[in-house]
Write a protein that holds these residues in place. Structure first.
Motif, short mmCIF file in Angstrom:
data_model
loop_
_atom_site.label_atom_id
_atom_site.label_comp_id
_atom_site.label_asym_id
_atom_site.label_seq_id
_atom_site.Cartn_x
_atom_site.Cartn_y
_atom_site.Cartn_z
N MET A 1 0.84 -1.19 0.00
CA MET A 1 0.00 0.00 0.00
C MET A 1 0.88 1.25 0.00
O MET A 1 1.80 1.36 0.80
CB MET A 1 -0.91 0.00 1.24
N PRO A 2 0.64 2.20 -0.92
CA PRO A 2 1.46 3.42 -0.95
C PRO A 2 1.25 4.25 0.32
O PRO A 2 0.23 4.13 1.00
CB PRO A 2 0.93 4.16 -2.19
N ASP A 3 2.24 5.09 0.61
CA ASP A 3 2.14 5.93 1.79
C ASP A 3 1.00 6.93 1.62
O ASP A 3 0.80 7.51 0.54
CB ASP A 3 3.45 6.69 2.01
N VAL A 4 0.26 7.14 2.71
CA VAL A 4 -0.80 8.14 2.74
C VAL A 4 -0.57 9.01 3.97
O VAL A 4 -0.35 8.49 5.06
CB VAL A 4 -2.20 7.49 2.81
N TYR A 5 -0.58 10.32 3.77
CA TYR A 5 -0.36 11.26 4.86
C TYR A 5 -1.61 12.11 5.01
O TYR A 5 -2.12 12.66 4.02
CB TYR A 5 0.85 12.15 4.57
N TYR A 6 -2.11 12.23 6.25
CA TYR A 6 -3.36 12.93 6.50
C TYR A 6 -3.09 14.30 7.09
O TYR A 6 -2.25 14.47 7.97
CB TYR A 6 -4.23 12.10 7.44
N LEU A 7 -3.84 15.27 6.60
CA LEU A 7 -3.68 16.66 7.04
C LEU A 7 -5.01 17.26 7.44
O LEU A 7 -6.03 17.05 6.76
CB LEU A 7 -3.09 17.51 5.91
N THR A 8 -5.00 18.03 8.52
CA THR A 8 -6.12 18.88 8.88
C THR A 8 -5.57 20.29 9.06
O THR A 8 -4.36 20.53 8.89
CB THR A 8 -6.79 18.43 10.19
N PHE A 9 -6.44 21.20 9.42
CA PHE A 9 -5.98 22.58 9.64
C PHE A 9 -4.91 22.64 10.73
O PHE A 9 -4.04 23.52 10.69
CB PHE A 9 -7.17 23.47 10.02
N ASP A 27 -1.25 10.76 10.81
CA ASP A 27 -2.30 9.73 10.71
C ASP A 27 -3.53 10.10 11.54
O ASP A 27 -4.22 9.23 12.07
CB ASP A 27 -1.77 8.34 11.06
N LEU A 28 -3.81 11.42 11.63
CA LEU A 28 -4.98 11.93 12.36
C LEU A 28 -4.96 11.49 13.83
O LEU A 28 -6.00 11.26 14.43
CB LEU A 28 -6.29 11.48 11.69
N ARG A 29 -3.74 11.37 14.37
CA ARG A 29 -3.53 11.01 15.78
C ARG A 29 -4.04 9.61 16.12
O ARG A 29 -4.36 9.32 17.27
CB ARG A 29 -4.15 12.06 16.72
N LYS A 30 -4.13 8.78 15.10
CA LYS A 30 -4.47 7.37 15.34
C LYS A 30 -3.38 6.72 16.18
O LYS A 30 -3.64 5.85 17.01
CB LYS A 30 -4.62 6.65 14.00
N THR A 31 -2.13 7.13 15.95
CA THR A 31 -1.00 6.67 16.74
C THR A 31 -0.21 7.89 17.20
O THR A 31 -0.53 9.03 16.84
CB THR A 31 -0.07 5.77 15.90
N SER A 32 0.83 7.64 17.97
CA SER A 32 1.71 8.73 18.41
C SER A 32 2.93 8.87 17.49
O SER A 32 3.85 9.63 17.77
CB SER A 32 2.18 8.49 19.84
N ARG A 33 2.92 8.14 16.39
CA ARG A 33 4.04 8.17 15.45
C ARG A 33 4.22 9.57 14.85
O ARG A 33 3.23 10.30 14.64
CB ARG A 33 3.79 7.16 14.34
N ILE A 56 -1.48 25.70 -1.20
CA ILE A 56 -2.40 24.60 -0.91
C ILE A 56 -2.43 24.32 0.58
O ILE A 56 -3.51 24.08 1.15
CB ILE A 56 -1.98 23.35 -1.71
N VAL A 57 -1.27 24.37 1.22
CA VAL A 57 -1.23 24.19 2.68
C VAL A 57 -2.03 25.31 3.35
O VAL A 57 -2.74 25.07 4.34
CB VAL A 57 0.22 24.16 3.18
N GLU A 58 -1.93 26.52 2.84
CA GLU A 58 -2.70 27.65 3.40
C GLU A 58 -4.20 27.42 3.25
O GLU A 58 -4.98 27.75 4.14
CB GLU A 58 -2.28 28.95 2.70
N ARG A 59 -4.60 26.85 2.11
CA ARG A 59 -6.02 26.57 1.89
C ARG A 59 -6.52 25.52 2.90
O ARG A 59 -7.62 25.64 3.44
CB ARG A 59 -6.22 26.06 0.46
N ILE A 60 -5.69 24.51 3.15
CA ILE A 60 -6.07 23.49 4.13
C ILE A 60 -6.17 24.12 5.52
O ILE A 60 -7.10 23.82 6.29
CB ILE A 60 -5.04 22.34 4.12
N GLU A 61 -5.25 25.01 5.85
CA GLU A 61 -5.26 25.65 7.18
C GLU A 61 -6.53 26.46 7.40
O GLU A 61 -7.02 26.58 8.53
CB GLU A 61 -4.02 26.54 7.32
N THR A 66 -12.69 19.95 7.28
CA THR A 66 -12.45 18.87 6.33
C THR A 66 -11.09 18.22 6.57
O THR A 66 -10.13 18.89 6.95
CB THR A 66 -12.49 19.40 4.88
N VAL A 67 -11.02 16.91 6.35
CA VAL A 67 -9.76 16.17 6.36
C VAL A 67 -9.22 16.10 4.93
O VAL A 67 -9.98 15.92 3.97
CB VAL A 67 -9.98 14.73 6.90
N TYR A 68 -7.91 16.26 4.79
CA TYR A 68 -7.22 16.11 3.51
C TYR A 68 -6.21 14.98 3.62
O TYR A 68 -5.80 14.61 4.73
CB TYR A 68 -6.50 17.41 3.13
#
Length: 285
Positions: A1-9, A27-33, A56-61, A66-68
């Motif tokens: 599975m390719p790497d997936v990185y999750y971002l929120t504001f 990972d949306l704080r699913k782990t402490s990694r 794009i990072v500014e738009r997410i902030e 929404t989760v990105y």
């Protein structure tokens, strides 16, 4: 599975405020990694080499609702537009929103605690079989399976299943081995189960206005039929309309459950629902 990185504001704000190597949870704080992300004037570089422009990072902030996620070199919104609009909301853990209506309680309680309140009302045990009638993001099924139960969970909406596949907090639905996901309409699916198949039923339907058939006498009679003698059921009801229209949906639910044959039917205030038991064997074939 390719790497997936999750971002929120939250993560976007951190990346915008720093320069150089930033250690950050993705990972949306699913782990402490934590992962190492390179933050610069022009944008940020993720561990797999994906470059995301600063704008794009500014738009997410700026998007607090929404989760990105970053995958395959691109940035995606965890949302699906069609007949209805579905998206993951960046509560911890995420909830799902359909046409602006959240599918978990998020006021005064997070979705994980909300789930634990519901599952705790019927306390699934090691080796028991649980029916989760309305999967959603699968938190109920996952929590029940962690207690040693085998879980069958039903979801009608393919868009909800797709968001569950995106959500890292739902991963055990598809990898845990103790959960079977059935894509179908719970009202029809339950008719196919044999009598007395389940030790526990957790019924957490959409609001009455969206799925009235899942609050019907006929449906409750099917749930009674497939529950084992001595089995327990929790039914999430909430309190829609009670404050403003003097309606008490829980009262009607309690009356119909008793008519279907359930006993010990009572409210569970902290979980905004009712519990019920089956205390004798059904005569159904």
């Amino acid at each position: 599975m390719p790497d997936v990185y999750y971002l929120t504001f939250r993560e976007a704000r951190m990346l915008l405020s720093r320069r150089g190597t930033v250690k950050i949870n993705l990972d949306l704080r699913k782990t402490s990694r934590t992962w190492e992300v390179e933050a610069g004037e022009e944008g940020v570089i993720f561990p797999d080499g994906t470059f995301v422009e600063r704008r794009i990072v500014e738009r997410i902030e700026r998007d607090r609702g929404t989760v990105y996620f970053v995958a395959n070199g691109n940035v995606y919104k965890a949302a699906i537009a069609g007949e209805h609009y579905y998206k993951l909301v960046p509560t911890i853990p995420p909830t799902i929103e359909i046409n602006g209506i959240r599918m978990h309680r998020t006021k005064d309680v997070n979705p994980l605690q909300d789930t634990r309140n519901k599952v705790g009302a019927v306390k699934p045990k090691e080796g028991e079989t649980v029916l989760d009638t309305c999967m959603g993001l699968g938190y109920t099924a996952i929590e029940a399976s962690k207690r040693g139960a085998y879980v069958i969970t039903i979801e009608k909406d393919p868009n909800v299943i797709e968001l569950a596949r995106i959500n890292p907090w739902s991963r055990e639905l598809f990898t845990g081995g103790r959960i079977q996901v059935i894509h179908g309409d719970a009202f029809e699916v339950v008719k196919k189960f044999k009598p007395e198949s389940f030790d526990v039923i957790i019924h957490d339907p959409p609001r009455f206005s969206l799925a009235g058939e899942l609050y019907s006498q006929k449906f409750y009679e099917e749930l009674f039929r497939i529950l084992k003698p001595g089995g327990r059921m929790f039914h999430y009801v909430g309190n829609p309309g009670k404050r403003y229209r003097k309606k008490d949906l829980q009262k009607g639910v309690i009356e119909r459950l008793r008519k279907a044959g359930f006993t010990g039917v009572k409210r569970v205030e902290d979980a905004l629902g009712v519990v019920a038991r089956k205390t004798f064997s059904s005569n159904s074939g």
